[in-house]
Motif scaffolding. Structure first.
Motif, PDB file in Angstrom:
ATOM      1  N   GLN A 530      -0.354   8.423 -12.429  1.00  0.00           N
ATOM      2  CA  GLN A 530      -1.302   7.349 -12.501  1.00  0.00           C
ATOM      3  C   GLN A 530      -2.298   7.930 -11.464  1.00  0.00           C
ATOM      4  O   GLN A 530      -1.978   8.772 -10.715  1.00  0.00           O
ATOM      5  CB  GLN A 530      -0.819   6.148 -12.086  1.00  0.00           C
ATOM      6  N   ALA A 531      -3.418   7.208 -11.032  1.00  0.00           N
ATOM      7  CA  ALA A 531      -4.344   7.723 -10.357  1.00  0.00           C
ATOM      8  C   ALA A 531      -3.781   8.013  -8.595  1.00  0.00           C
ATOM      9  O   ALA A 531      -4.222   8.704  -8.063  1.00  0.00           O
ATOM     10  CB  ALA A 531      -5.468   6.546  -9.992  1.00  0.00           C
ATOM     11  N   GLY A 532      -2.676   7.209  -8.292  1.00  0.00           N
ATOM     12  CA  GLY A 532      -2.064   7.327  -7.011  1.00  0.00           C
ATOM     13  C   GLY A 532      -1.038   8.252  -7.135  1.00  0.00           C
ATOM     14  O   GLY A 532      -0.252   8.478  -6.445  1.00  0.00           O
ATOM     15  N   GLY A 533      -0.906   9.188  -8.119  1.00  0.00           N
ATOM     16  CA  GLY A 533       0.178  10.039  -8.261  1.00  0.00           C
ATOM     17  C   GLY A 533       1.299   9.851  -9.294  1.00  0.00           C
ATOM     18  O   GLY A 533       1.148   8.872  -9.937  1.00  0.00           O
ATOM     19  N   GLN A 535       4.316   8.240 -10.730  1.00  0.00           N
ATOM     20  CA  GLN A 535       5.398   7.075 -10.218  1.00  0.00           C
ATOM     21  C   GLN A 535       6.574   6.881 -10.800  1.00  0.00           C
ATOM     22  O   GLN A 535       7.236   7.684 -11.614  1.00  0.00           O
ATOM     23  CB  GLN A 535       4.562   5.870 -11.023  1.00  0.00           C
ATOM     24  N   ASP A 585      -5.415  -1.977  -8.642  1.00  0.00           N
ATOM     25  CA  ASP A 585      -4.612  -1.118  -7.652  1.00  0.00           C
ATOM     26  C   ASP A 585      -3.355  -0.915  -8.193  1.00  0.00           C
ATOM     27  O   ASP A 585      -2.690  -0.261  -7.726  1.00  0.00           O
ATOM     28  CB  ASP A 585      -4.777  -2.232  -6.484  1.00  0.00           C
ATOM     29  N   ALA A 588      -2.505   1.804 -10.295  1.00  0.00           N
ATOM     30  CA  ALA A 588      -2.856   3.326  -9.569  1.00  0.00           C
ATOM     31  C   ALA A 588      -1.354   3.406  -8.728  1.00  0.00           C
ATOM     32  O   ALA A 588      -0.985   4.818  -8.690  1.00  0.00           O
ATOM     33  CB  ALA A 588      -3.875   3.029  -8.771  1.00  0.00           C
ATOM     34  N   ASP A 589      -0.761   2.395  -8.227  1.00  0.00           N
ATOM     35  CA  ASP A 589       0.229   2.920  -7.124  1.00  0.00           C
ATOM     36  C   ASP A 589       1.293   1.643  -7.403  1.00  0.00           C
ATOM     37  O   ASP A 589       0.982   0.683  -6.842  1.00  0.00           O
ATOM     38  CB  ASP A 589      -0.194   2.890  -5.856  1.00  0.00           C
ATOM     39  N   ASP A 591       3.851   1.148  -5.903  1.00  0.00           N
ATOM     40  CA  ASP A 591       4.380   0.511  -4.546  1.00  0.00           C
ATOM     41  C   ASP A 591       3.777  -0.714  -3.969  1.00  0.00           C
ATOM     42  O   ASP A 591       4.371  -1.904  -3.601  1.00  0.00           O
ATOM     43  CB  ASP A 591       4.209   1.545  -3.595  1.00  0.00           C
TER      44      ASP A 591
END
Ligand SMILES: Nc1nc2c(c(=O)[nH]1)N[C@H]1C(S)=C(S)[C@@H](COP(=O)(O)OP(=O)(O)OC[C@H]3O[C@@H](n4cnc5c(=O)[nH]c(N)nc54)[C@H](O)[C@@H]3O)O[C@H]1N2
Ligand SMILES: Nc1nc2c(c(=O)[nH]1)N[C@H]1C(S)=C(S)[C@@H](COP(=O)(O)OP(=O)(O)OC[C@H]3O[C@@H](n4cnc5c(=O)[nH]c(N)nc54)[C@H](O)[C@@H]3O)O[C@H]1N2
Ligand code: SF4
Ligand SMILES: [Mo]
Length: 770
Positions: A530-533, A535, A585, A588-589, A591
């Motif tokens: 994903q955008a945040g790396g 997962q 959001d 993307a992540d 967490d």
């Protein structure tokens, strides 16, 4: 109503019937895992995939919910911490076969509707979103954006959000499940039926009322410590194969095993563990010390009779059986229970169970003398009219002996889908408690509806009656898994939109609403970027252990979205960019999703940190952890009183259970080998006791229509081959989902509303062989 067999079905007259096996696993199990892997994935991918299965840095098995060993219990994971059916589940997902544009251009919906679930599933992974437009003959590609807009428009067009139905199957991760229920409730409904409604709902209902929490109270380490394990209404050799290793270990520690089942299932009799030499070359470990071949639905009578004997023996030698200290400090209702069971009608118990009284006495003696008893059960108990009462009766026995919240003792409903328990923890339930709704409101600054929604049976009724108009599913195969196939298919077809988030093709895609969508998603085995790396997701097993699952294979297609991403994009399309929940959001992540889970879901504090521990963490369970029962209304463990009930079968009729073969995962058919039962190359078979065949004037090999009798009308499933089989007298068995057409929608369990899939009154009507 007649449910025709699909045209491309296998030829039942070619069926090979061998002798049922008296043992499970061993070398053939290893061979089948590797063979299915090679067929679907090739050699290199098979090795890579199986090496990661159920390992800490790998992915959780997409098969059943059986737990992995934990370091805290001093137990270690083996290099191959999986079973034959786990390997098959992985091969099915990691297959190299694909269903893309050419496939749908080639096959019309009309043609696909005639295929079996087996054929559909074998075509491979779906590669991009597809739409079937109103009146069209073929599915065609659609962009993701257009697909989300289409669903959002249909949902917004409804006059009431309660006209939409949002189904979930139990493979969905905790992160996706949490967001899905949040989306559905933000939209304005609690219509969140799930596969659990057809599965362990009865266990949840019984345990919540008796112990205060609808989950099992034991860990894997407890199983190893028990001195008596009762396995009732469950076929672990096929459906929870690694449970056999746990039973073997318990036996090695001196435990006894009692199996209660109408079928002499191979896995209950003897186990050859492929991971030790004895299992590979020797005769294996005998498992069941006592096998009670009970009649379908006779368990309530059995457990009442056992309760009666325990109380009688306690009276004869006071202080030897009943745990008075525990009962006094922690329970309520014992007196009523004891009064109710003072007298028992042994003739009725005999009719209900089909078991000789001496055997029931032996079973009761095992329970009376055990110091650490665990009760395990699955669908053989939950899918009956009086399922909740039966499971409550087991709870009564456990409470009488104080067998809960002690090492090596407790209640163990063995869950099915790999994350079905987690999905419920995350809020996938049509009647989540008020406190959960309050937390959601407070966390997100929204106001979610409080009225209870539709469960699975209610959802079908709503669609049938025109109040259910949009059907959306995350996973599963609603058309095939539900009862009353013909009625359910008609109900689905009456919707304005049906949309399925799926990995592979199944029957639900080919009984479309006016418009239908297939939204293809990543599976457990696949890398989730994903955008945040990259997962990972989290899941909860049958014993409340929450841990990570990290896909490592390249996705089946570059056009797939994760379930989390699909839910977030749909939420944005439906609820608008300014919605209180930061959907963008979240995908993307992950967490950020877990931070919210930590604040909303009880027992999940510090979620992000704790799931990163080597084995994750265990959710709290008051009865297990501290013998507290604060989840019940009175804060005590509750004895319950139930009338003795069992299915009534008219003369000349049989009681039919619908069950799984060794070569399927629910409606996903892996192959045609029910190896342990000796049935090869066919699925439209009905297993009948030889004495019943004689009485009915039928022979092994005869072709029959199965006709179920219910108060509204007969239901017919044509052309089943009769197999003479050592099942309990008066009882028959056929495979799910072929036999689902016979289960009436209104035949449901008291209190849990679970379809009664294990006690269908049928007659066998001979038909001419082809
Ligand atoms: N390989 C594989 N693994 C699976 C699945 C799968 O399809 N394939 N499905 C998963 C899911 S979702 C679930 S819920 C579980 C299901 O696991 P099980 O509950 O083991 O599945 P069933 O095949 O429905 O088997 C029911 C068992 O109960 C017995 N039984 C039926 N009626 C009665 C009764 O009245 N009394 C008693 N005492 N016994 C009875 C049957 O003879 C059979 O042995 O497995 C999970 N694991
Ligand atoms: N007669 C009868 N009926 C029964 C039963 C019975 O014993 N007898 N058992 C009942 C029970 S216990 C259960 S749990 C239900 C099962 O009901 P469901 O959960 O609805 O059915 P499954 O066959 O498990 O669903 C299989 C489909 O899930 C999709 N899928 C697989 N993996 C993924 C994934 O990772 N993500 C997504 N989004 N989709 C995926 C695939 O497209 C596949 O075709 O059936 C119930 N029905
Ligand atoms: S026992 Fe269940 S979870 Fe474990 S490997 Fe087998 S199918 Fe997978
Ligand atoms: Mo299930």
């Amino acid at each position: 109503m007649t449910r025709e067999a699909p045209a491309n079905d296998v030829d039942e007259t070619q069926l090979e019937v061998g002798k049922p096996k008296s043992w499970a696993a061993g070398i053939p199990g290893v061979a089948v895992s590797l063979m299915r892997g090679m067929e679907q994935m090739g050699a290199a991918r098979t090795v890579k995939t199986l090496r990661l299965l159920n390992q800490r840095d790998g992915f959780d098995c997409p098969g059943c919910a059986w737990p992995e060993p934990r370091e805290v219990d001093g137990e270690h994971r083996k290099l191959a911490e999986f079973c034959e059916n786990g390997a098959k589940a992985v091969a099915e997902e990691a297959t190299k076969r694909r269903v893309g544009r050419e496939f749908f251009a080639q096959h019309s919906i009309h043609e696909l509707a005639d295929k079996t679930d087996y054929w559909l599933g074998q075509q491979g992974r779906i590669t991009e979103p597809f739409v079937l437009r109103e009146g069209a003959s073929h599915y065609e590609p659609i962009s993701w954006d257009d697909a989300f807009t289409l669903v959002a428009d249909e949902l917004r067009a409804l006059s009431d959000p309660n006209e939409a139905i949002f189904y979930t199957s139990g493979r969905t991760s905790n992160e996706a499940a949490f967001l899905y229920q949040l989306l559905v409730r933000s939209y304005g409904t609690n219509n969140l039926p799930d596969c659990s409604n057809m599965c362990h709902e009865s266990s949840g209902a019984a345990l919540a009322a008796t112990t205060g929490i609808g989950k099992g109270s034991v860990s894997l380490a407890d199983i190893h410590k028990a001195d008596l394990i009762v396995v009732v209404g469950q076929n672990p050799g096929t459906n929870h194969p690694r449970m056999l290793s746990a039973l073997e270990e318990a036996k090695g520690n001196g435990a006894k095993i009692m199996a209660v089942n109408p079928l002499p299932e191979a896995g209950l009799m003897r186990f050859k563990n492929p991971q030790n030499v004895r299992g590979v070359v020797g005769k294996g470990t005998p498992l069941a010390d006592e096998f009670a071949q009970i009649r379908l639905g006779g368990d309530l009578a059995l457990f009442q009779a056992i309760g009666h004997l325990l109380l009688q023996w306690e009276q004869e030698t006071p202080g030897t059986i009943v745990d008075h200290a525990f009962i006094e400090s922690s329970s309520e209702g014992f007196e009523d229970y004891a009064k109710h069971l003072r007298e028992i009608d042994w003739d009725e118990v005999g009719v209900a169970t089909g078991l000789p009284r001496e055997q029931i006495e032996r079973l009761a003696r095992m329970i009376a003398t055990s110091k650490r008893t665990i009760y395990c059960w699955a669908m053989g108990l939950t899918q009956h009219k009086h399922a909740v009462q039966t499971i409550s009766e087991i709870a009564n026995l456990a409470l009488v002996r104080g067998m809960i919240g002690e090492p090596g003792a407790g209640l163990c409903p063995v869950r099915g889908h790999s994350n079905v328990q987690g999905d419920r923890t995350m809020g996938i339930w049509e009647k989540m408690p008020e406190s959960f709704m309050d937390s959601l409101d407070a966390e997100f600054g929204i106001k979610v509806p409080r009225d209870h929604g539709h469960d699975t049976v209610a959802a079908i009724r709503a669609m049938r009656d025109g109040h259910g108009k949009v059907f959306f599913a995350v996973g599963g195969n609603f058309a095939s898994a539900t009862p009353d196939t013909e009625l359910t298919e008609k109900a689905l077809k009456s919707c304005s939109l049906t949309a399925h988030v799926s990995t592979k093709l199944n029957r639900s895609h080919v009984v479309p609403g006016k418009t239908a969508l297939i939204l293809p998603t990543l599976g457990r085995t696949e890398r989730d970027l994903q955008a945040g790396g990259e997962q990972f997701v989290t899941v909860e097993d049958s014993m409340s252990q929450v841990h990570t699952s990290r896909g490592r294979l390249a996705p089946a297609s570059e056009h797939l979205l994760s379930e989390v991403a699909i839910i977030c994009h749909l939420a944005e399309a439906l609820l608008g960019a300014g919605h209180a929940v930061p959907w963008r959001d979240f995908h993307a992540d992950y967490d950020l999703i877990r931070d919210r889970i930590a604040r909303v879901v009880p027992g999940c504090h510090d979620y992000n940190a704790r799931v990163r521990e080597p084995d994750g963490f265990v959710l709290p369970h008051a009865p297990r952890d501290s013998r507290q029962f604060n989840g019940t209304a009175n804060g005590k463990a509750n004895f319950t009183v139930s009338d003795l009930e069992y299915p009534q079968v008219p003369e000349g009729r049989l009681l039919l259970q619908t069950m799984r073969s060794h070569d399927q995962y629910n409606t996903t058919i892996y192959g045609l080998s029910d190896r342990y039962r000796g049935i090869e190359d066919a699925r439209r078979v009905v297993l009948v006791n030889p004495d019943d065949l004689t009485e009915l004037g039928l022979a092994d090999g005869a072709m029959v229509d199965l006709v179920s009798e219910w108060r509204d009308c007969d239901r017919r499933a044509p052309r089943f081959r009769v197999v003479s089989y050592p099942t309990a007298k008066g009882c028959a068995a056929a495979y799910f989902p072929e036999a689902n057409a016979l289960v009436p929608l209104d035949a449901v369990a008291d209190k849990s509303n679970t379809p009664v899939s294990k006690a269908v009154v049928v007659r066998l009507e001979p038909v001419a062989a082809p």
